[in-house]
Write a protein that holds these residues in place. Structure first.
Motif, PDB file in Angstrom:
ATOM      1  N   ALA A   1       0.603  -1.287  -0.004  1.00 29.48           N
ATOM      2  CA  ALA A   1      -0.124  -0.184   0.189  1.00 29.48           C
ATOM      3  C   ALA A   1       0.342   1.159  -0.326  1.00 29.48           C
ATOM      4  N   TYR A   2       0.631   2.404  -0.547  1.00 21.41           N
ATOM      5  CA  TYR A   2       0.894   3.657  -0.035  1.00 21.41           C
ATOM      6  C   TYR A   2       0.648   4.062   0.473  1.00 21.41           C
ATOM      7  N   ILE A   3       1.317   4.325   1.914  1.00 18.13           N
ATOM      8  CA  ILE A   3       0.963   5.777   3.277  1.00 18.13           C
ATOM      9  C   ILE A   3       1.201   6.469   2.465  1.00 18.13           C
ATOM     10  N   VAL A   4       0.914   7.431   3.143  1.00 18.97           N
ATOM     11  CA  VAL A   4       0.630   9.097   3.431  1.00 18.97           C
ATOM     12  C   VAL A   4       0.631  10.022   4.608  1.00 18.97           C
ATOM     13  N   SER A   5       2.121  10.270   4.938  1.00 23.24           N
ATOM     14  CA  SER A   5       2.093  11.075   6.468  1.00 23.24           C
ATOM     15  C   SER A   5       1.603  12.301   6.394  1.00 23.24           C
ATOM     16  N   HIS A   6       1.326  12.382   7.520  1.00 28.55           N
ATOM     17  CA  HIS A   6       0.716  14.143   8.120  1.00 28.55           C
ATOM     18  C   HIS A   6       0.909  15.250   6.904  1.00 28.55           C
ATOM     19  N   ASP A   7       2.495  14.952   7.012  1.00 34.27           N
ATOM     20  CA  ASP A   7       3.345  16.171   6.535  1.00 34.27           C
ATOM     21  C   ASP A   7       3.376  15.769   4.478  1.00 34.27           C
ATOM     22  N   GLY A   8       2.221  14.961   3.749  1.00 38.73           N
ATOM     23  CA  GLY A   8       1.921  14.484   2.395  1.00 38.73           C
ATOM     24  C   GLY A   8       2.622  13.963   1.879  1.00 38.73           C
ATOM     25  N   THR A   9       4.358  13.714   2.632  1.00 37.70           N
ATOM     26  CA  THR A   9       5.190  12.766   2.165  1.00 37.70           C
ATOM     27  C   THR A   9       4.433  11.671   1.683  1.00 37.70           C
ATOM     28  N   LYS A  10       4.434  10.096   0.267  1.00 36.73           N
ATOM     29  CA  LYS A  10       3.882   9.500  -0.028  1.00 36.73           C
ATOM     30  C   LYS A  10       4.709   8.449   0.313  1.00 36.73           C
ATOM     31  N   VAL A  11       4.769   6.903   0.338  1.00 37.68           N
ATOM     32  CA  VAL A  11       6.032   5.998   0.428  1.00 37.68           C
ATOM     33  C   VAL A  11       5.641   4.962   0.029  1.00 37.68           C
ATOM     34  N   ARG A  12       5.754   4.488  -0.082  1.00 33.14           N
ATOM     35  CA  ARG A  12       5.122   2.413  -0.473  1.00 33.14           C
ATOM     36  C   ARG A  12       5.725   1.668   0.385  1.00 33.14           C
ATOM     37  N   ALA A  13       4.375   0.883   0.945  1.00 35.07           N
ATOM     38  CA  ALA A  13       5.027   0.157   2.406  1.00 35.07           C
ATOM     39  C   ALA A  13       4.614  -1.086   1.697  1.00 35.07           C
ATOM     40  N   PHE A  14       5.150  -2.431   2.040  1.00 36.88           N
ATOM     41  CA  PHE A  14       4.874  -4.012   2.267  1.00 36.88           C
ATOM     42  C   PHE A  14       4.214  -4.665   3.148  1.00 36.88           C
ATOM     43  N   VAL A  15       3.134  -5.499   3.155  1.00 37.43           N
ATOM     44  CA  VAL A  15       2.729  -5.532   4.761  1.00 37.43           C
ATOM     45  C   VAL A  15       3.853  -7.093   4.589  1.00 37.43           C
ATOM     46  N   THR A  16       4.137  -7.775   6.061  1.00 41.87           N
ATOM     47  CA  THR A  16       5.194  -8.211   6.540  1.00 41.87           C
ATOM     48  C   THR A  16       4.762  -9.546   7.262  1.00 41.87           C
ATOM     49  N   ALA A  17       3.580  -9.167   7.901  1.00 48.73           N
ATOM     50  CA  ALA A  17       2.931  -9.928   8.619  1.00 48.73           C
ATOM     51  C   ALA A  17       1.448  -9.698   9.141  1.00 48.73           C
ATOM     52  N   ARG A  18       0.843 -10.596   8.834  1.00 52.81           N
ATOM     53  CA  ARG A  18      -0.760 -10.253   9.573  1.00 52.81           C
ATOM     54  C   ARG A  18      -1.453 -10.517  10.750  1.00 52.81           C
ATOM     55  N   THR A  19      -1.990 -10.686  11.839  1.00 52.83           N
ATOM     56  CA  THR A  19      -2.527 -11.433  12.991  1.00 52.83           C
ATOM     57  C   THR A  19      -3.851 -11.147  12.659  1.00 52.83           C
ATOM     58  N   ALA A  20      -4.684 -13.107  12.100  1.00 53.74           N
ATOM     59  CA  ALA A  20      -5.698 -13.106  12.238  1.00 53.74           C
ATOM     60  C   ALA A  20      -6.495 -12.961  13.456  1.00 53.74           C
ATOM     61  N   GLY A  21      -6.302 -13.235  14.387  1.00 52.41           N
ATOM     62  CA  GLY A  21      -6.816 -13.139  16.058  1.00 52.41           C
ATOM     63  C   GLY A  21      -7.740 -11.816  16.538  1.00 52.41           C
ATOM     64  N   THR A  22      -6.650 -10.685  15.713  1.00 50.62           N
ATOM     65  CA  THR A  22      -6.887  -9.371  15.606  1.00 50.62           C
ATOM     66  C   THR A  22      -7.171  -8.299  14.408  1.00 50.62           C
ATOM     67  N   GLY A  23      -6.006  -8.840  13.629  1.00 58.06           N
ATOM     68  CA  GLY A  23      -7.340  -7.625  12.486  1.00 58.06           C
ATOM     69  C   GLY A  23      -5.972  -7.308  12.412  1.00 58.06           C
ATOM     70  N   VAL A  24      -4.526  -6.841  12.981  1.00 58.55           N
ATOM     71  CA  VAL A  24      -3.492  -6.483  11.837  1.00 58.55           C
ATOM     72  C   VAL A  24      -2.419  -6.744  11.911  1.00 58.55           C
ATOM     73  N   ALA A  25      -2.422  -5.757  10.530  1.00 58.51           N
ATOM     74  CA  ALA A  25      -1.250  -6.142   9.946  1.00 58.51           C
ATOM     75  C   ALA A  25       0.028  -4.780   9.912  1.00 58.51           C
ATOM     76  N   PHE A  26       1.582  -5.782   9.898  1.00 57.80           N
ATOM     77  CA  PHE A  26       2.026  -4.767  10.222  1.00 57.80           C
ATOM     78  C   PHE A  26       2.588  -4.671   8.951  1.00 57.80           C
ATOM     79  N   LEU A  27       3.061  -3.023   8.034  1.00 57.03           N
ATOM     80  CA  LEU A  27       3.781  -2.868   6.970  1.00 57.03           C
ATOM     81  C   LEU A  27       5.252  -2.513   7.367  1.00 57.03           C
TER      82      LEU A  27
END
Length: 181
Positions: free
Chosen positions: A31-57
């Protein structure tokens, strides 16, 4: 080009690891992450936790040739209590905050993997995927995920689920050449 708003995320560490709502990402591996100052950067999913619904990028370390500096959020280490004041940070095009209290701790999962979804008095319609909720000290105490919203529209996964997991560390170390299979 304006991409679709998927949700919010929380910066977990200075290396650019971001926790977000796995449901918001769907099956996407990036996904592309846009920070509070408008900087846009690509991020890759490295892990997902099914029990919590949290994804780490994992984000890139630079954008347009400039190094990126990530400031990690303060993550609460203590569990919330009933009646505790909390603040949600939200809004798509306009920043918004909503305040409330913890109204219930809803048990979810089996004995060995049980977590308590934090239910709040914060209106569910003000919550987006990945919306963080903080205590009055500014520490993140939870995040809205598809799993938490399945228990309550005003529910949040506790901050303990946002602490980096072994798969994220293993992937980072493998990329750095510190871990061999």
């Amino acid at each position: 080009e304006q991409g679709a708003f998927l949700g919010f995320g929380v910066v977990i560490d200075a290396d650019g690891v971001i926790a977000s709502d796995s449901n918001a990402l769907g099956e996407n591996a990036d996904a592309y992450i846009v920070s509070h100052d408008g900087t846009k950067v690509r991020a890759f999913v490295t892990a997902r936790t099914a029990g919590t619904g949290v994804a780490f990028l994992q984000t890139a370390t630079s954008s347009e040739g400039k190094p990126l500096v990530w400031k990690p959020a303060a993550i609460a280490t203590k569990k919330v209590t009933l009646g505790q004041s909390v603040i949600a940070f939200s809004g798509k095009s306009i920043s918004r905050i909503a305040s409330g209290i913890v109204t219930a701790l809803i048990p979810r999962g089996d004995e060995g993997s049980r977590i308590d979804v934090i239910d709040t008095s914060i209106p569910g319609e003000t919550t987006f995927p990945g919306t963080p909720v903080a205590n009055v000290d500014g520490e993140i105490v939870g995040m809205s995920t598809g799993i938490s919203r399945g228990s309550s529209l005003s529910g949040y996964i506790p901050s303990s689920a946002l602490i980096r997991s072994a798969p994220v560390d293993a992937l980072r170390n493998r990329r750095r050449g510190l871990l061999h299979e």
